[in-house]
Design a protein around this motif. Structure first.
Motif, mmCIF file in Angstrom:
data_model
loop_
_atom_site.group_PDB
_atom_site.id
_atom_site.type_symbol
_atom_site.label_atom_id
_atom_site.label_comp_id
_atom_site.label_asym_id
_atom_site.label_seq_id
_atom_site.Cartn_x
_atom_site.Cartn_y
_atom_site.Cartn_z
ATOM 1 N N GLU A 269 1.179 -1.159 -0.182
ATOM 2 C CA GLU A 269 -0.186 0.503 -0.270
ATOM 3 C C GLU A 269 0.500 1.437 -0.188
ATOM 4 O O GLU A 269 0.533 2.703 -0.299
ATOM 5 C CB GLU A 269 -1.118 -0.182 1.321
ATOM 6 C CG GLU A 269 -1.942 -1.460 0.849
ATOM 7 C CD GLU A 269 -3.305 -1.066 -0.021
ATOM 8 O OE1 GLU A 269 -3.422 0.389 -0.713
ATOM 9 O OE2 GLU A 269 -4.019 -1.799 -0.777
ATOM 10 N N TRP A 270 1.896 1.024 0.147
ATOM 11 C CA TRP A 270 2.750 2.038 0.741
ATOM 12 C C TRP A 270 3.327 2.838 -0.917
ATOM 13 O O TRP A 270 3.304 3.975 -1.092
ATOM 14 C CB TRP A 270 4.349 2.058 1.565
ATOM 15 C CG TRP A 270 4.090 1.748 2.476
ATOM 16 C CD1 TRP A 270 3.283 1.447 2.965
ATOM 17 C CD2 TRP A 270 5.133 0.629 3.416
ATOM 18 N NE1 TRP A 270 2.975 0.987 4.848
ATOM 19 C CE2 TRP A 270 4.893 0.916 4.563
ATOM 20 C CE3 TRP A 270 6.374 0.595 3.251
ATOM 21 C CZ2 TRP A 270 5.437 0.026 5.571
ATOM 22 C CZ3 TRP A 270 7.059 -0.089 4.086
ATOM 23 C CH2 TRP A 270 6.690 -0.481 5.356
ATOM 24 N N THR B 45 1.930 5.646 -2.828
ATOM 25 C CA THR B 45 1.658 7.135 -1.770
ATOM 26 C C THR B 45 3.044 7.306 -1.740
ATOM 27 O O THR B 45 3.086 8.604 -2.171
ATOM 28 C CB THR B 45 1.639 6.313 -0.176
ATOM 29 O OG1 THR B 45 0.872 6.028 0.244
ATOM 30 C CG2 THR B 45 1.816 8.126 0.614
#
Length: 100
Positions: A53-54, A57
């Motif tokens: 999920e990083w 970002t």
């Protein structure tokens, strides 16, 4: 926040590299959890997804920093165009080949 990162010297390429690194890290944590922990595939999947999920970002921050870099470059170019080499504001327009 993006302006602060830009002032700290962090470039968009740094964030893009962090995004790519987090993809590799997601795979590595998934493999390590799957092979080393007795919790099974479910836990390995959760670790991989958590780290994975990083990446979006970091990529989004890279795009925001790229916009900030472009904005700064355009601003400096406009300032140089307005003030010229003398440092005084000029309203003259120079037309190539017309002598105006």
């Amino acid at each position: 926040m993006i302006k602060m990162l830009h002032k700290m010297g962090i470039k968009s390429n740094h964030m893009y590299l962090a995004g790519l690194g987090s993809i590799g890290l997601a795979f590595a944590t998934w493999m390590a959890s799957k092979n080393k922990e007795a919790a099974g595939l479910d836990r390995a999947d959760r670790w991989g997804i958590f780290v994975g999920e990083w990446a979006p970002t970091f990529f989004a921050m890279g795009v925001a920093l790229r916009i900030e870099e472009t904005h700064r470059e355009l601003g400096e170019g406009m300032e140089e165009e307005m003030y010229g080499e003398t440092g005084r504001k000029t309203t003259e327009r120079v037309h190539a080949g017309t002598g105006m």
